[in-house]
Design a protein around this motif. Sequence first.
Motif, PDB file in Angstrom:
ATOM      1  N   GLU A 136       0.925  -1.259   0.001  1.00  0.00           N
ATOM      2  CA  GLU A 136      -0.030  -0.051  -0.054  1.00  0.00           C
ATOM      3  C   GLU A 136       1.003   1.256   0.038  1.00  0.00           C
ATOM      4  O   GLU A 136       0.282   2.341  -0.255  1.00  0.00           O
ATOM      5  CB  GLU A 136      -1.042  -0.104   1.169  1.00  0.00           C
ATOM      6  CG  GLU A 136      -0.213   0.089   2.451  1.00  0.00           C
ATOM      7  CD  GLU A 136      -0.025  -1.480   2.990  1.00  0.00           C
ATOM      8  OE1 GLU A 136      -0.130  -1.748   4.259  1.00  0.00           O
ATOM      9  OE2 GLU A 136      -0.315  -2.600   2.294  1.00  0.00           O
ATOM     10  N   ARG A 137       2.122   1.083   0.177  1.00  0.00           N
ATOM     11  CA  ARG A 137       3.213   2.243   0.170  1.00  0.00           C
ATOM     12  C   ARG A 137       3.587   2.490  -1.139  1.00  0.00           C
ATOM     13  O   ARG A 137       4.360   3.509  -1.287  1.00  0.00           O
ATOM     14  CB  ARG A 137       4.181   2.000   1.258  1.00  0.00           C
ATOM     15  CG  ARG A 137       3.818   2.123   2.692  1.00  0.00           C
ATOM     16  CD  ARG A 137       3.483   3.502   2.811  1.00  0.00           C
ATOM     17  NE  ARG A 137       4.810   4.620   2.507  1.00  0.00           N
ATOM     18  CZ  ARG A 137       4.468   5.835   2.320  1.00  0.00           C
ATOM     19  NH1 ARG A 137       3.363   6.438   2.256  1.00  0.00           N
ATOM     20  NH2 ARG A 137       5.714   6.602   1.967  1.00  0.00           N
ATOM     21  N   HIS A 138       3.438   1.640  -1.916  1.00  0.00           N
ATOM     22  CA  HIS A 138       3.652   1.858  -3.381  1.00  0.00           C
ATOM     23  C   HIS A 138       2.788   2.853  -4.490  1.00  0.00           C
ATOM     24  O   HIS A 138       1.832   3.101  -4.090  1.00  0.00           O
ATOM     25  CB  HIS A 138       3.870   0.412  -4.187  1.00  0.00           C
ATOM     26  CG  HIS A 138       4.788  -0.599  -3.319  1.00  0.00           C
ATOM     27  ND1 HIS A 138       5.915  -0.079  -2.535  1.00  0.00           N
ATOM     28  CD2 HIS A 138       4.913  -2.012  -3.348  1.00  0.00           C
ATOM     29  CE1 HIS A 138       6.341  -1.078  -1.907  1.00  0.00           C
ATOM     30  NE2 HIS A 138       5.798  -2.225  -2.515  1.00  0.00           N
ATOM     31  N   PHE A 139       3.367   3.161  -5.406  1.00  0.00           N
ATOM     32  CA  PHE A 139       2.887   3.957  -6.294  1.00  0.00           C
ATOM     33  C   PHE A 139       2.740   3.223  -7.581  1.00  0.00           C
ATOM     34  O   PHE A 139       3.788   2.999  -8.183  1.00  0.00           O
ATOM     35  CB  PHE A 139       3.451   5.521  -6.532  1.00  0.00           C
ATOM     36  CG  PHE A 139       2.676   6.489  -7.444  1.00  0.00           C
ATOM     37  CD1 PHE A 139       1.987   7.234  -6.929  1.00  0.00           C
ATOM     38  CD2 PHE A 139       3.080   6.416  -8.744  1.00  0.00           C
ATOM     39  CE1 PHE A 139       1.228   8.111  -7.763  1.00  0.00           C
ATOM     40  CE2 PHE A 139       2.403   7.149  -9.699  1.00  0.00           C
ATOM     41  CZ  PHE A 139       1.514   8.077  -9.044  1.00  0.00           C
ATOM     42  N   HIS A 140       1.522   3.279  -8.164  1.00  0.00           N
ATOM     43  CA  HIS A 140       1.528   2.507  -9.242  1.00  0.00           C
ATOM     44  C   HIS A 140       0.187   3.265 -10.223  1.00  0.00           C
ATOM     45  O   HIS A 140      -1.096   3.077  -9.426  1.00  0.00           O
ATOM     46  CB  HIS A 140       1.303   0.850  -9.157  1.00  0.00           C
ATOM     47  CG  HIS A 140       0.944   0.216 -10.546  1.00  0.00           C
ATOM     48  ND1 HIS A 140      -0.063  -0.988 -10.701  1.00  0.00           N
ATOM     49  CD2 HIS A 140       1.640   0.368 -11.664  1.00  0.00           C
ATOM     50  CE1 HIS A 140       0.007  -1.176 -11.725  1.00  0.00           C
ATOM     51  NE2 HIS A 140       0.913  -0.620 -12.323  1.00  0.00           N
TER      52      HIS A 140
END
Length: 245
Positions: free
Chosen positions: A38-42
């Motif tokens: 959930e801390r990633h950006f996609h």
Amino acid sequence: MRQILLDTETTGLRVEDGNRILEIAAVEMINRKLSAPERHFHMYINPERDSEEGALNVHGLTTEFLADKPKFADIARQFLDFVAGAEIIIHNAPFDVGYLDMELGRLGLGKFRDHVANVIDTLAMAKEFFPGKRNNLDALCDRYEIDRSNRVLHGALIDCELLAEVYLAMTRGQDSLLIDFAGGDDAAGGAGGRRQRSGSLRIDAPSAEELAAHQAYLDELDKIVKGSCLWRTLEPKSDTVESAA
């Protein structure tokens, strides 16, 4: 240390031909450990044009699939907020940075490097480590025995996750510089007080026997060169006197 593994997919190979970004992924890593998903950006992005056939065969993202996705202008600020101040890790950085510079430039948001701490190019690193060999992401995964069986088509998110494993493998030797020696007499200067702390690093002072062996070796070198060897000219005078005492 906050690092971000970054990858993009584009409508074609050449930004000069008017190609655009259609997928962007940024995977966060804190102190060499991946953050929770959930801390990633996609984001999938509507590139406002069709993909070239060659690029479509690589990523498989059709114009129809991307039609209802946000445009880069819609996600630019969110993306920049996510990467702000971080160290960015990219495989073949000039490619991705070139596209990001183009997209940001269209919006008057400057260059990508203006928003981040610095950019590490793992392809450049790999070429130094393995000159003359194939150094694309697949080849590096195979070389470091990283499972890439889920990588059927190129996708920005899975490529970032694989790149994280490759980067950690390539920089494995750096772990020795990050070891915390806190605790115990040995770390605090035990063993006769010879071990000293310098930040998180350890410095071992040479013993009297080691110093004597060093001087004997230099004496042999002096005989070979029939004078003073180069080390003698570089060696501090005080060290020479103390070791000879």
